[in-house]
Write a protein that holds these residues in place. Structure first.
Motif, PDB file in Angstrom:
ATOM      1  N   GLY A   1      94.404 171.232  68.106  1.00  0.00           N
ATOM      2  CA  GLY A   1      94.985 171.888  69.505  1.00  0.00           C
ATOM      3  C   GLY A   1      93.843 172.469  70.332  1.00  0.00           C
ATOM      4  N   ASN A   2      94.091 173.149  71.048  1.00  0.00           N
ATOM      5  CA  ASN A   2      93.177 173.641  72.090  1.00  0.00           C
ATOM      6  C   ASN A   2      93.435 175.274  72.295  1.00  0.00           C
ATOM      7  OD1 ASN A   2      91.711 171.463  72.669  1.00  0.00           O
ATOM      8  ND2 ASN A   2      93.270 170.773  74.171  1.00  0.00           N
ATOM      9  N   LYS A   3      92.577 176.030  72.708  1.00  0.00           N
ATOM     10  CA  LYS A   3      92.547 177.514  73.386  1.00  0.00           C
ATOM     11  C   LYS A   3      91.904 177.754  74.241  1.00  0.00           C
ATOM     12  CE  LYS A   3      93.251 181.915  73.305  1.00  0.00           C
ATOM     13  NZ  LYS A   3      94.494 182.459  73.659  1.00  0.00           N
ATOM     14  N   SER A   4      92.584 177.798  75.590  1.00  0.00           N
ATOM     15  CA  SER A   4      92.180 177.996  76.869  1.00  0.00           C
ATOM     16  C   SER A   4      91.880 179.710  77.043  1.00  0.00           C
ATOM     17  CB  SER A   4      92.869 177.470  77.937  1.00  0.00           C
ATOM     18  OG  SER A   4      92.660 175.910  77.849  1.00  0.00           O
ATOM     19  N   ILE A   5      90.894 180.022  77.746  1.00  0.00           N
ATOM     20  CA  ILE A   5      90.652 181.290  78.300  1.00  0.00           C
ATOM     21  C   ILE A   5      90.601 180.952  80.039  1.00  0.00           C
ATOM     22  CG2 ILE A   5      89.519 183.493  78.342  1.00  0.00           C
ATOM     23  CD1 ILE A   5      88.174 182.371  75.365  1.00  0.00           C
TER      24      ILE A   5
END
Length: 164
Positions: A76-80
């Motif tokens: 997965g990915n985490k975006s800010i």
């Protein structure tokens, strides 16, 4: 879009390799027992869940564009989003004393939820404490991330802030 690799320290690489070998060996030993009970299967499921959680949190790359910073993880990915970022700075994390509330202290990185008296509660996506960045958002969330050429990432976002 700019892309930055997350460097894993020697400690993270060796801890990850040794821990994975031990956990995989424990799973195999538990499953191959002649009289394996439901408890064995439950214990193996817990080990697999812990490995998957660490992989879900483990950073591999950081990408930055004009809209967001994305932490690309094993799973997965985490975006800010840029509009949520109030402050982004280089941070000397190698000498700080943090308490890990939930996460990993070396297996697939230094990840999870941590607390430090200097910065408060924060989410950590760190492979090595050599080059760390502290990101503070308007909602009060803080992220500690690491990547190669961290100063370039900070300059990129500070230039975007000064242009807006």
């Amino acid at each position: 879009m700019k892309e930055f690799n997350v460097k894993w320290s020697k400690a993270v690489r060796s801890t990850s390799a040794i821990t994975f070998i031990v956990l995989a060996g424990a799973c195999v030993a538990l499953l191959l027992r002649a009289n394996a009970s439901a408890w064995n299967y439950l214990f193996v499921a817990c080990i697999v869940a812990a490995i998957l959680y660490c992989a879900y949190m483990s950073p591999l790359k950081i990408t930055a564009d004009d809209e967001k910073i994305t932490i690309k993880k094993i799973i997965g990915n985490k975006s800010i989003r840029f509009e949520k970022i109030e402050k982004i700075t280089l941070f000397q994390a190698n000498s700080m004393h943090s308490v890990r509330l939930l996460g990993s202290g070396g297996f697939l990185g230094y990840t999870g939820l941590h607390y430090n008296p200097q910065i408060g509660r924060y989410a950590s996506f760190v492979g090595s404490y050599d080059q760390t960045i502290l990101i503070e958002t308007g909602g009060g969330m803080k992220y500690l991330i690491s990547c190669e050429h961290a100063d370039e990432l900070v300059k990129h976002y500070n230039s975007l802030i000064s242009m807006s």
